[in-house]
Write an enzyme that holds these catalytic residues in place. Structure first.
Site, PDB file in Angstrom:
ATOM      1  N   ALA A  72       0.860  -1.190   0.000  1.00 13.95           N
ATOM      2  CA  ALA A  72       0.000   0.000   0.000  1.00 13.95           C
ATOM      3  C   ALA A  72       0.897   1.242   0.000  1.00 13.95           C
ATOM      4  O   ALA A  72       1.811   1.336  -0.809  1.00 13.95           O
ATOM      5  CB  ALA A  72      -0.962  -0.026   1.178  1.00 13.95           C
ATOM      6  N   SER A  73       0.718   2.168   0.935  1.00 11.91           N
ATOM      7  CA  SER A  73       1.462   3.433   0.877  1.00 11.91           C
ATOM      8  C   SER A  73       2.929   3.327   1.272  1.00 11.91           C
ATOM      9  O   SER A  73       3.665   4.320   1.157  1.00 11.91           O
ATOM     10  CB  SER A  73       0.766   4.492   1.739  1.00 11.91           C
ATOM     11  OG  SER A  73      -0.433   4.910   1.112  1.00 11.91           O
ATOM     12  N   VAL A  74       3.370   2.184   1.708  1.00 16.34           N
ATOM     13  CA  VAL A  74       4.815   1.978   1.871  1.00 16.34           C
ATOM     14  C   VAL A  74       5.493   2.071   0.501  1.00 16.34           C
ATOM     15  O   VAL A  74       6.701   2.260   0.399  1.00 16.34           O
ATOM     16  CB  VAL A  74       5.094   0.626   2.567  1.00 16.34           C
ATOM     17  CG1 VAL A  74       6.585   0.332   2.652  1.00 16.34           C
ATOM     18  CG2 VAL A  74       4.504   0.639   3.989  1.00 16.34           C
ATOM     19  N   TYR A 178      -3.160  14.769   1.835  1.00 20.18           N
ATOM     20  CA  TYR A 178      -2.702  13.447   1.422  1.00 20.18           C
ATOM     21  C   TYR A 178      -3.544  12.987   0.247  1.00 20.18           C
ATOM     22  O   TYR A 178      -4.779  13.083   0.285  1.00 20.18           O
ATOM     23  CB  TYR A 178      -2.832  12.489   2.593  1.00 20.18           C
ATOM     24  CG  TYR A 178      -2.166  11.158   2.389  1.00 20.18           C
ATOM     25  CD1 TYR A 178      -0.851  11.078   1.926  1.00 20.18           C
ATOM     26  CD2 TYR A 178      -2.831   9.979   2.674  1.00 20.18           C
ATOM     27  CE1 TYR A 178      -0.234   9.843   1.759  1.00 20.18           C
ATOM     28  CE2 TYR A 178      -2.225   8.751   2.517  1.00 20.18           C
ATOM     29  CZ  TYR A 178      -0.925   8.693   2.053  1.00 20.18           C
ATOM     30  OH  TYR A 178      -0.314   7.472   1.878  1.00 20.18           O
TER      31      TYR A 178
END
Length: 388
Positions: A72-74, A178
């Site tokens: 995901a956002s990693v 974001y």
């Protein structure tokens, strides 16, 4: 000047394992998470490494340290690093208008054309947002915009076209929000390199660091963890597609997306890999960036670009390029040092790097959202610092 937290140095009576193990065991016993891999490095040495719980609850398969997680956002720091490498090489600049690379990407704000710069994408001040911040049926949903976690038959170019067709929520450069900015950045990287995003990131970041399992797709294997989301009396398994409530909206997860190499590479959410892959990347950043980036570039990335009022991880946190930056530890009520960088991922991950303490912590779980912002994340942080 970075202000180091004294907590790490002053609380070494108990070994790290004696502090962290109970936190992990309790979260699993309380059925807040299903499984986890946690790695802690201090001054370049791994001082704690543990896999616990289940990678696949229904199959009874235990978690292993080399298991693969959906990032995901990693994903965002990896893609940001690739973009900054292109900046270093003079192939793009921070002040390039996005329309230089994506001529059709011309969103409006307040009814007028707006100019988004590359730097606005990097620090999420582009005026874009995510569909899950909107109520169901919001503008992004109506436009059919993908957040990068769902199975879709559209291309990256088509998704960017849809994003550009929705008015911005704020003037570029003014407000942290974001957003899908790193997906747009992925489009810029493709045009600047003449290569697909997955190939560009591989050549600029993944291969130089020899990250064996990191990438925008993976093959079915027993190393790929199952995905779960918060539920009672225990986390629920994600099936083909599930909409998980988040704030006023909902986030649609399609765990099988990572198995389909034909899905467009989402710069904000599309990668997978191991906890070790993440640790290797973050330690590279902590040590100054070589061989992928220069020390000067890393310093720029780790500087707050938005101000602590952005509260990107709560009070006291601003944002650099790729991650949140801790500006005021007191306001953040955290034992982490000023200058700590941190981010996570919606599939259930959190990581942080405390440069003053030469400390890097990676906590990957298979449980949304507890593993990203639940009590587990704060308990892990406090245990690392010996905070009771």
């Amino acid at each position: 000047m970075l202000l180091a937290s004294p907590a790490l140095a002053d609380n070494q009576n108990a070994p790290l394992s004696a502090r962290l193990d109970p936190v992990i065991d309790r979260a699993i016993a309380d059925k807040r998470i299903v499984g986890t891999v946690i790695l802690v490095a201090r001054d370049g040495e791994v001082v704690y490494a543990r896999a616990a719980g289940l990678a696949d609850r229904e199959a009874g398969r235990a978690m292993k340290q080399d298991d693969i997680f959906r990032f995901a956002s990693v994903t965002k720091p990896f893609v940001t690093a690739a973009a900054m490498r292109l900046v270093e090489d003079g192939r793009i600049t921070l002040d390039d208008p996005v329309s230089k690379w994506l001529p059709d990407f011309k969103p409006t704000f307040d009814g007028k054309p707006a100019t988004i710069l590359v730097r606005h994408l990097l620090n999420h001040t582009a005026g874009l947002e995510y569909g899950f911040f909107q109520p169901p049926g919001g503008a992004y949903a109506k436009a059919g915009i993908s957040d990068g976690l769902d199975l879709t038959n559209i291309t990256l170019d088509e998704n960017l076209k849809r994003i550009a067709g929705v008015p911005l929520v704020s003037e570029p450069g003014k407000t942290f929000r974001y957003s899908l900015a790193i997906d747009v950045l992925g489009g810029v990287i493709e045009k600047a390199t003449g290569k697909s995003l997955d190939r560009a990131v591989d050549e600029l970041v993944i291969s130089p660091l020899s990250l064996a399992d990191a990438g925008f797709s993976t093959k079915p294997s027993d190393r790929l963890t199952a995905a779960y989301f918060d539920g009672s009396p225990e986390p629920k398994r994600m099936e083909k597609s599930v909409a998980v409530p988040i704030g006023e909206g909902e986030l649609t997860f399609s765990p099988d997306r990572i198995l389909d190499a034909k899905q467009f590479p989402s710069g904000g959410a599309g990668m997978a890999g191991t906890a070790k892959d993440v640790l290797t990347f973050l330690e590279t950043i902590r040590k100054g960036g070589g061989p992928i980036l220069s020390e000067e570039t890393v310093k720029t990335m780790m500087q707050d670009q938005t101000g602590a009022e952005a509260q990107t991880q709560g009070p006291g946190w601003g944002f650099g390029y790729g991650w949140a930056v801790l500006v005021d530890p007191k306001a953040g009520a955290t034992p982490q040092s000023q200058g700590t960088i941190q981010w996570g991922g919606a599939y259930g991950h959190i990581w942080f790097v405390d440069p003053a303490q030469k400390l890097t912590v990676v906590a990957m779980t298979n449980t949304t959202f507890e593993g990203m912002w639940g009590q587990f994340t704060r308990d892990v942080r406090d245990a690392v610092y010996g905070r009771h």
